[in-house]
Design a protein around this motif. Structure first.
Motif, PDB file in Angstrom:
ATOM      1  N   UNK A 181     104.729  55.403 -27.304  1.00 19.31           N
ATOM      2  CA  UNK A 181     105.390  54.087 -27.256  1.00 19.31           C
ATOM      3  C   UNK A 181     104.466  52.957 -26.813  1.00 19.31           C
ATOM      4  N   UNK A 182     103.230  53.272 -26.456  1.00 21.25           N
ATOM      5  CA  UNK A 182     102.203  52.292 -26.088  1.00 21.25           C
ATOM      6  C   UNK A 182     102.601  51.412 -24.904  1.00 21.25           C
ATOM      7  N   UNK A 183     103.502  51.929 -24.067  1.00 22.56           N
ATOM      8  CA  UNK A 183     103.898  51.186 -22.885  1.00 22.56           C
ATOM      9  C   UNK A 183     105.165  50.370 -23.031  1.00 22.56           C
ATOM     10  N   UNK A 184     105.718  50.304 -24.245  1.00 16.91           N
ATOM     11  CA  UNK A 184     106.962  49.556 -24.448  1.00 16.91           C
ATOM     12  C   UNK A 184     108.138  50.307 -23.812  1.00 16.91           C
ATOM     13  N   UNK A 185     109.227  49.612 -23.648  1.00 16.02           N
ATOM     14  CA  UNK A 185     110.355  50.148 -22.913  1.00 16.02           C
ATOM     15  C   UNK A 185     111.260  51.044 -23.743  1.00 16.02           C
ATOM     16  N   UNK A 186     110.719  52.084 -24.332  1.00 17.26           N
ATOM     17  CA  UNK A 186     111.515  53.034 -25.102  1.00 17.26           C
ATOM     18  C   UNK A 186     112.390  53.861 -24.166  1.00 17.26           C
ATOM     19  N   UNK A 187     113.363  54.552 -24.749  1.00 17.76           N
ATOM     20  CA  UNK A 187     114.241  55.399 -23.941  1.00 17.76           C
ATOM     21  C   UNK A 187     113.438  56.477 -23.223  1.00 17.76           C
TER      22      UNK A 187
END
Length: 212
Positions: A181-187
């Motif tokens: 997710x490259x640091x994004x706020x995924x679940x």
């Protein structure tokens, strides 16, 4: 240093980025495109790139990084490095916390511009703002990565570089899955933060990490 209104030149939005800005400004000298990647994630740095294209040797298929597949970005990344003059810089999670993501992004772009081995006569900057301390005339272009080829090239360099940084970070902090997710706020990322707490790469001023 003189600034021009953001959209005073070629105000239309083409179907794909082109070289109109670069060719118009090339009579004054070298033109650098600036863009960044990583404003939105909960973890990791924001990465910026500055690119001076050789208008006689443009890589085929240059486009906004967001409009390209990972395979296309990787190919273009290598071609841009071979055909163009490139500089990359970043601002860490701690720098983002010390100021804010807007200021950190502009700082990273300024660092990239001033690290170029050649001195540009103009800078084309994605967005609404000019980075601090820019020593040449500069033009801010809203949605510049979809309008200017040099900004599009910078968007590719910044995106691929940051993704590779986060993939390396996944080996250091495997619990968080940064390579997916490259640091994004995924679940998956939010669950990992709940289970393990934040790591040194997390931006503690970003929700939901920030404690009000």
């Amino acid at each position: 240093m003189a600034r021009t209104p953001p959209d005073s030149l070629f105000p239309d939005y083409p179907a794909m980025p082109d070289d109109r800005f670069e060719r118009h400004l090339a009579v004054h000298g070298l033109v650098a495109g600036l863009d960044e990647a990583g404003r939105g994630p909960l973890a990791g740095p924001v990465v910026a790139a500055a690119v001076i294209l050789d208008l006689q040797a443009l890589p085929d298929g240059l486009n906004d990084s967001k409009a390209l597949s990972k395979k296309a970005r990787e190919r273009l990344f290598e071609e841009i490095l071979v055909t163009s003059t490139v500089s990359i810089a970043s601002a860490s999670a701690r720098e983002i916390e010390a100021t804010n993501i807007r200021a950190a992004s502009l700082t990273a772009m300024s660092r990239a511009l001033h690290s170029l081995p050649l001195i540009p006569s103009y800078a084309l900057v994605d967005g609404r703002d000019i980075p601090p301390g820019v020593k040449c005339p500069a033009r801010a272009l809203i949605k510049g990565d979809a309008r200017s080829l040099s900004i599009a090239a910078a968007s590719i360099i910044a995106k691929v570089t940051r993704d590779r940084m986060m993939t390396r970070a996944a080996a250091i902090y495997p619990a968080y899955g940064f390579d997916s997710h490259m640091g994004y706020g995924s679940a998956r990322h939010l669950v990992a933060i709940t289970e393990h707490g934040p790591c040194p790469l997390h931006r503690m001023t970003f929700r939901p990490l920030r404690k009000d």
